[in-house]
Design an enzyme around this catalytic site. Structure first.
Site, mmCIF file in Angstrom:
data_model
loop_
_atom_site.group_PDB
_atom_site.id
_atom_site.type_symbol
_atom_site.label_atom_id
_atom_site.label_comp_id
_atom_site.label_asym_id
_atom_site.label_seq_id
_atom_site.Cartn_x
_atom_site.Cartn_y
_atom_site.Cartn_z
ATOM 1 N N LYS A 1 0.859 -1.192 0.000
ATOM 2 C CA LYS A 1 0.000 0.000 0.000
ATOM 3 C C LYS A 1 0.889 1.235 0.000
ATOM 4 O O LYS A 1 1.720 1.410 0.883
ATOM 5 C CB LYS A 1 -0.917 -0.016 1.219
ATOM 6 C CG LYS A 1 -1.953 1.106 1.224
ATOM 7 C CD LYS A 1 -3.062 0.833 2.236
ATOM 8 C CE LYS A 1 -4.100 1.952 2.251
ATOM 9 N NZ LYS A 1 -5.200 1.693 3.198
ATOM 10 N N ASP B 1 -14.207 3.577 9.498
ATOM 11 C CA ASP B 1 -14.544 3.633 8.069
ATOM 12 C C ASP B 1 -14.972 2.240 7.636
ATOM 13 O O ASP B 1 -14.600 1.761 6.568
ATOM 14 C CB ASP B 1 -13.347 4.120 7.248
ATOM 15 C CG ASP B 1 -13.724 4.439 5.797
ATOM 16 O OD1 ASP B 1 -14.923 4.653 5.519
ATOM 17 O OD2 ASP B 1 -12.825 4.466 4.939
ATOM 18 N N ASN C 1 -14.286 -2.154 2.867
ATOM 19 C CA ASN C 1 -13.091 -2.342 3.695
ATOM 20 C C ASN C 1 -13.112 -3.662 4.472
ATOM 21 O O ASN C 1 -12.488 -3.796 5.515
ATOM 22 C CB ASN C 1 -12.902 -1.155 4.642
ATOM 23 C CG ASN C 1 -12.423 0.067 3.886
ATOM 24 O OD1 ASN C 1 -11.742 -0.065 2.862
ATOM 25 N ND2 ASN C 1 -12.767 1.246 4.367
ATOM 26 N N ASP D 1 -7.841 -1.554 5.798
ATOM 27 C CA ASP D 1 -7.954 -0.094 5.708
ATOM 28 C C ASP D 1 -8.197 0.550 7.077
ATOM 29 O O ASP D 1 -9.207 1.222 7.298
ATOM 30 C CB ASP D 1 -9.089 0.260 4.736
ATOM 31 C CG ASP D 1 -8.874 1.617 4.079
ATOM 32 O OD1 ASP D 1 -7.854 2.269 4.386
ATOM 33 O OD2 ASP D 1 -9.727 2.030 3.270
#
Ligand code: ADP
Ligand code: MG
Length: 352
Positions: free
Chosen positions: A68, A185, A190, A202
């Protein structure tokens, strides 16, 4: 079918992507040279704040990695101040994070630490392999180079939705009570479905349970996930009301997997939708305390909010103390290390 030449062109293009400034490329080649990863073969996902790449295994291993790479443009990160302000773990770093690179580094580091916490508690999430600057290297969740689907895209038989809903509640509770984190989130985007198990991803914006907005974030997470399961789970799905779900997530001690599953199933079965929906409005508008930080005795909320049905089933609720020492060690070790001290990809032994 692609020839080796074409594959190489692709990987060149991948690293020339706009998120890859020269320092990022240097960090990545450091990982390749040290045999942490093979090559970045392709982009799995291109998001607002980060790109995720598939990296082939290094020579020493057969395990590919997901890499990432956080974008170093600051504009995309402005909206995230909401999450980081009020986080005691990052207060010092944040106030000194004047430039974009430092800011992005804080996010990448935060994701790394949070993933480590999940791993420590046994919450399914990709295992961290390494990290440096704006780059995070983790286990690739997938098979034969194909990433496991997001919950949103997963092909799930109608009768299996209920089981995944229960799995999710257990997972959220573990994340809250053991990791002391709120995802903040959480959505069908996710969560990956890998080997019949939901995996949380995430977590760079996840907050401590005593963050000033933790309860607000948790409520939103629950609301979004409940809406998703009700929409996709077919007519047979039974979800807990939002308040009941919240109570379950914040109040439960752990008493073994089978016991836990039985407990959720029991809760779902005995939940009365009508009285639930009355509670719901109050719950969504007024709500409980702002954050656990407001409560002098955080354990009190756990006791006081336990609904009757839960109370009867809870085993050892007053006795189990969650030990956060190990988490604090990780946090302070990471806070003390200067990840930006070089771009050659040195190992950070304190964290990893
Ligand atoms: P973003 O901040 O862009 O949303 P995410 O961490 O959610 O970043 O990752 C974006 C996408 O990349 C995910 O939806 C998933 O499809 C894929 N992905 C992320 N991490 C992994 C992983 N460890 N293994 C496989 N795929 C992953
Ligand atoms: Mg995401």
């Amino acid at each position: 079918s692609t020839t080796p030449r074409q594959t190489k062109d692709k990987s060149d293009r991948a690293t020339q992507d706009q998120v890859m400034d020269s320092r990022t490329r240097l960090v990545l080649s450091g990982f390749t040279n040290r045999g942490v990863i093979g090559r970045l073969e392709r982009c799995i996902s291109s998001g607002k704040e980060a790109n995720v790449y598939f990296a082939s295994p290094p020579e020493s291993s057969s395990r590919p990695a997901a890499v990432k790479v956080y974008r170093t443009s600051i504009l995309k990160f402005r909206s995230r101040q909401n999450y980081i302000v009020g986080e005691h773990r990052f207060s010092g770093e944040y106030s000194s994070s004047r430039n974009a690179r430092k800011m992005v580094r804080v996010w990448a580091e935060k994701e790394l630490r949070n993933l480590k916490r999940l791993e420590q508690a046994g919450v399914p999430a990709p295992r961290v392999i390494d990290g440096n600057g704006n780059v995070l290297i983790m286990d690739f969740l997938g098979r034969d180079g194909v990433a496991s689907p997001r919950l949103k895209d997963a092909d799930i038989a109608e009768e299996s939705w209920q089981g995944f809903y229960v799995q999710l509640l257990l997972l959220m509770r573990k994340m809250f009570t053991e990791c002391r984190l709120v995802h903040a989130d959480l959505s069908e985007y996710n969560i990956l479905l890998h080997d019949d198990q939901l995996y949380i991803i995430d977590v760079s914006q996840s907050v401590e349970w005593d963050h000033p907005k933790s309860m607000e974030f948790l409520r939103t997470d629950i609301k979004n996930m409940t809406a998703f399961f009700q929409r996709r789970g077919g007519p047979g799905i039974k979800c807990l009301g939002l308040k009941r779900a919240w109570e379950f997530i914040v109040s439960m001690p752990l008493a073994g997997k089978e016991h836990d599953e039985a407990m959720v199933n029991n809760l779902v079965a005995t939940d009365d939708p009508q009285s639930s929906s009355q509670e719901e409005n109050v719950f969504m508008t007024s709500f409980i305390p702002q954050s656990l930080g407001d409560i002098r005795d955080p354990e009190a909320i756990l006791r006081s909010e336990v609904p009757e049905a839960l109370d009867r089933l809870v085993v050892g609720s007053d006795h189990e103390e969650v030990d956060t020492d190990s988490f604090d060690e990780i946090s302070s070790a990471a806070a003390g290390s200067d990840v930006d001290s070089g771009t050659t990809g040195q190992k950070q032994p304190d964290i990893l």
